[in-house]
Structures are given as C-alpha cells and as structure tokens.
Design a protein around this motif. Structure first.
Motif, PDB file in Angstrom:
ATOM      1  N   THR A   8      -3.221   4.636  -2.706  1.00  3.03           N
ATOM      2  CA  THR A   8      -3.462   3.659  -2.908  1.00  3.03           C
ATOM      3  C   THR A   8      -1.528   3.165  -2.385  1.00  3.03           C
ATOM      4  O   THR A   8      -0.678   4.142  -3.450  1.00  3.03           O
ATOM      5  CB  THR A   8      -3.313   3.087  -4.472  1.00  3.03           C
ATOM      6  OG1 THR A   8      -2.551   3.248  -5.142  1.00  3.03           O
ATOM      7  CG2 THR A   8      -5.015   3.549  -5.324  1.00  3.03           C
ATOM      8  N   LEU A   9      -1.349   2.296  -2.042  1.00  4.98           N
ATOM      9  CA  LEU A   9       0.068   1.764  -1.890  1.00  4.98           C
ATOM     10  C   LEU A   9       0.832   0.243  -1.831  1.00  4.98           C
ATOM     11  O   LEU A   9       0.249  -0.704  -1.649  1.00  4.98           O
ATOM     12  CB  LEU A   9       0.559   1.731   0.139  1.00  4.98           C
ATOM     13  CG  LEU A   9       0.286   3.412   0.663  1.00  4.98           C
ATOM     14  CD1 LEU A   9      -0.360   2.917   2.116  1.00  4.98           C
ATOM     15  CD2 LEU A   9       1.111   4.233   0.017  1.00  4.98           C
ATOM     16  N   GLY A  10       1.731  -0.047  -2.908  1.00  7.12           N
ATOM     17  CA  GLY A  10       1.720  -0.782  -3.843  1.00  7.12           C
ATOM     18  C   GLY A  10       0.696  -2.031  -3.818  1.00  7.12           C
ATOM     19  O   GLY A  10       1.296  -3.144  -3.561  1.00  7.12           O
ATOM     20  N   LEU A  11       0.172  -1.198  -4.648  1.00  6.96           N
ATOM     21  CA  LEU A  11      -1.556  -2.365  -4.770  1.00  6.96           C
ATOM     22  C   LEU A  11      -1.130  -3.497  -6.050  1.00  6.96           C
ATOM     23  O   LEU A  11      -1.051  -2.714  -7.061  1.00  6.96           O
ATOM     24  CB  LEU A  11      -2.410  -1.013  -5.456  1.00  6.96           C
ATOM     25  CG  LEU A  11      -3.957  -1.143  -5.491  1.00  6.96           C
ATOM     26  CD1 LEU A  11      -4.847  -2.404  -4.011  1.00  6.96           C
ATOM     27  CD2 LEU A  11      -5.435  -0.854  -5.435  1.00  6.96           C
ATOM     28  N   LYS A  12      -1.367  -4.248  -5.548  1.00  6.50           N
ATOM     29  CA  LYS A  12      -1.483  -5.373  -6.058  1.00  6.50           C
ATOM     30  C   LYS A  12      -2.804  -6.178  -6.209  1.00  6.50           C
ATOM     31  O   LYS A  12      -3.197  -6.785  -5.321  1.00  6.50           O
ATOM     32  CB  LYS A  12      -0.831  -6.297  -6.246  1.00  6.50           C
ATOM     33  CG  LYS A  12       1.218  -6.088  -5.933  1.00  6.50           C
ATOM     34  CD  LYS A  12       1.753  -6.208  -5.975  1.00  6.50           C
ATOM     35  CE  LYS A  12       3.315  -5.875  -5.940  1.00  6.50           C
ATOM     36  NZ  LYS A  12       4.876  -7.147  -5.695  1.00  6.50           N
ATOM     37  N   GLY A  24       1.160  -3.246  -8.245  1.00  3.85           N
ATOM     38  CA  GLY A  24       2.265  -2.321  -7.609  1.00  3.85           C
ATOM     39  C   GLY A  24       1.991  -0.799  -7.938  1.00  3.85           C
ATOM     40  O   GLY A  24       3.044  -0.375  -8.443  1.00  3.85           O
ATOM     41  N   ASP A  26       1.111   3.284  -6.864  1.00  2.00           N
ATOM     42  CA  ASP A  26       0.886   3.854  -6.483  1.00  2.00           C
ATOM     43  C   ASP A  26       0.226   5.244  -6.464  1.00  2.00           C
ATOM     44  O   ASP A  26       0.828   5.899  -7.492  1.00  2.00           O
ATOM     45  CB  ASP A  26       2.308   4.190  -5.336  1.00  2.00           C
ATOM     46  CG  ASP A  26       3.081   3.214  -4.916  1.00  2.00           C
ATOM     47  OD1 ASP A  26       2.430   2.748  -4.035  1.00  2.00           O
ATOM     48  OD2 ASP A  26       3.873   2.406  -5.471  1.00  2.00           O
ATOM     49  N   SER A  60      -1.935  -7.927  -1.915  1.00  2.00           N
ATOM     50  CA  SER A  60      -1.095  -7.465  -1.186  1.00  2.00           C
ATOM     51  C   SER A  60      -1.016  -5.447  -1.162  1.00  2.00           C
ATOM     52  O   SER A  60      -1.844  -5.449  -2.586  1.00  2.00           O
ATOM     53  CB  SER A  60      -0.321  -7.430  -1.472  1.00  2.00           C
ATOM     54  OG  SER A  60       0.723  -7.381  -2.138  1.00  2.00           O
ATOM     55  N   GLY A  61      -0.848  -5.265  -0.675  1.00  2.00           N
ATOM     56  CA  GLY A  61      -0.782  -3.001  -0.671  1.00  2.00           C
ATOM     57  C   GLY A  61      -2.179  -2.978   0.042  1.00  2.00           C
ATOM     58  O   GLY A  61      -3.015  -3.919   0.296  1.00  2.00           O
ATOM     59  N   GLU A  62      -2.559  -1.229   0.168  1.00  2.00           N
ATOM     60  CA  GLU A  62      -3.580  -0.741   0.207  1.00  2.00           C
ATOM     61  C   GLU A  62      -3.909   0.759  -0.178  1.00  2.00           C
ATOM     62  O   GLU A  62      -3.391   0.602  -1.145  1.00  2.00           O
ATOM     63  CB  GLU A  62      -2.973  -0.239   1.694  1.00  2.00           C
ATOM     64  CG  GLU A  62      -3.368  -0.246   2.515  1.00  2.00           C
ATOM     65  CD  GLU A  62      -2.844   0.419   4.189  1.00  2.00           C
ATOM     66  OE1 GLU A  62      -3.492   0.280   5.440  1.00  2.00           O
ATOM     67  OE2 GLU A  62      -1.980   0.674   3.710  1.00  2.00           O
TER      68      GLU A  62
END
Ligand code: ADP
Length: 256
Positions: A8-12, A24, A26, A60-62
């Motif tokens: 997960t990257l910057g997961l919001k 957010g 990671d 947002s994020g991935e």
C-alpha cells in the motif's frame, strides 16, 4: 528477499470528507507473513482490510496485490480476482443457514465452475486439515462457534488463496477455540506460505503473529516483530504504551 505480495502506498480513505478512517498507510507484506493488526475501535483496522480486499476504493493512494490494483478492475474482474487470491474471514461467520457445512465450503468452488465431485473432494480435504470432518453434514446452527469459524476458514481457503484477511475471527469464541484457530492460522503461514492479515484486539491472539502493526487514528504508529515481546502480557503492555505515547506527543505538539 522475495518481493511484496501486498503493497500500500499513501493509502487514504476518508468518509463524507470528514472521517479520516485511514490517513496515509504505507505497507509491504511478503509471502508467508503472519501479521496482527491492533488498534482501538475506529482506528481504521477494518477499513485497511476492506481496501486490501478491494471491497471499498481508496480516497487516494494505492493498493497493489501481486502487482495488480483492485481499484482499477471492473466489478466482475475484481470479484473473480478476490475469489481466487484473497480469502476473507470475519467475526460473524456468514454461513448460509440452510446449507450443510460441506455445502458451505463448496460455494466458491462451484462458483468457479469446478464440478461437484472435485468440489466435494477439495472441501473434504480442507475439513480434514481443519479438524471438522465429523461435522460436514451438519447445518451451521448445530455447530459450536469454533466449528462454525473453521467451516468459514475452510470456505475461505477452498480456492487456495495467497492471502487470508481475517477481521476479529476469534471475537465470538471462547479462549480454547480461539487458540485452536490461532494454531491453524500459524500452520497455514508456516507450511503453506500464505499471508495472514489478522485484525484482533486480543493480545493472546496477536502474540501468534510474527509482525505486529498498530493503527491509531488511521495511521500506522508501530510495525514491530512480535518476537520483541516475550508473551501476551508483554505485548499488551507495549501496545498500551505505543498508543499512549502517541497521545502524549500529540498533546505536547498542540500545547507548543
Ligand atoms: P476499526 O476497524 O479499527 O474499528 P474502522 O476501519 O471500522 O475502524 O473505522 C474507522 C473509522 O471510519 C471510524 O470512525 C468509522 O466510524 C469510520 N467508518 C468506517 N466505515 C464507514 C462508512 N462506511 N461510512 C462512514 N464512516 C465509516
């Protein structure tokens, strides 16, 4: 080192623009990791699991699962992907009451187009692994909580998923049944290299994991090897301290 299976990257995830359920995160998870996720009620644990499972989309994020982004898939593709790669186990067993244990375990297999004979064979194998062979002809309401949870687990494992997401799977169980489920999860990681991501508020359950994540207000405030803790009491104390330290820091920052 093997590469990440879950990233997960910057997961919001914000709800109604106000609630920052996840703020957010990671995270990198490799094959065979047994991870416990702890945090107070409302800290974002279930939201994290739901995002990883693609049950909800990030603000947002991935999320990347084996390099694939569930948010980018069509609903049909996502359903198929989830069924094959991700097993889900929740606190409420979600078994279909008018189907026997065997028939409940067979649902994903039949949905994937396996023939009945092969589905029965696979379901019976899993029942053997989970110690519920003698209960296969029973209906869910005649099974104990621990047996029902093992049926749920067998169903989640039927298509051999690389990832098992479990949200408070022992929440409704007595401590003996709870420990039995933990033993099974431990074995699934060690022998079958599956990822287990387990949300729990019980230190006696979390202590079975190899890595402890603590969430607070949608943020990851700790990511530690569980071997740092001698036992469940020690883990519980470290958890309290992590959560309180973070509150102290926040209060100090506000006062400055
Ligand atoms: P936990 O699993 O740690 O108890 P959750 O991930 O369920 O926490 O929830 C995190 C926050 O997001 C909470 O404040 C919760 O009320 C809120 N939340 C979760 N799901 C929704 C939703 N569908 N709609 C609005 N708010 C939600």
């Amino acid at each position: 080192m093997s590469s990440s299976v879950i990233r997960t990257l910057g997961l919001k995830k914000y709800f109604s623009g106000q609630t920052k359920a996840l703020d957010g995160v990671d995270l990198d998870v490799r094959a065979g990791e047994f991870i416990a996720v702890m945090g107070a009620s409302g800290s974002g644990k279930s939201t994290l699991l739901h995002l990883i499972a693609g049950l909800t989309r990030p603000t947002s994020g991935e999320v990347l699962i084996e390099g694939h982004d569930p948010a980018g898939m069509s609903d049909n593709a996502l359903t198929r992907f989830r069924r094959r790669r991700i097993g889900l186990v929740f606190q409420r067993f979600n078994l279909i009451p008018h189907l026997t244990a065997l028939e409940n375990i067979m649902i994903p297999l039949l949905a994937e187009g396996k023939n009945r004979k092969n589905a029965i064979k696979r379901a019976s194998e899993l029942a053997g692994t989970l110690g519920i062979t003698g209960q296969l002809d029973q209906f869910p309401d005649t099974l104990s909580g621990g047996e029902q949870q093992r049926v749920t687990l067998a169903r989640a494992l039927s298509l051999d998923p690389a990832i098992l997401l479990a949200d408070e799977p022992t929440g409704n169980l007595d401590s003996l049944s709870s420990q039995r489920i933990c033993e099974i999860l431990d074995r699934l990681c060690r022998d079958e290299k599956r990822i287990i991501l387990l949300v729990t508020h019980e230190p006696s359950v979390a202590v079975w994991s190899k890595r402890l994540l603590i969430l607070k207000d949608g943020r990851l405030i700790a990511d530690r090897p569980t071997s740092d803790f001698q036992d469940a009491h020690h883990l519980a104390a470290a958890y309290q301290q992590a959560v309180e330290d973070r509150s102290d820091k926040k209060e100090r920052k506000c006062a400055e």
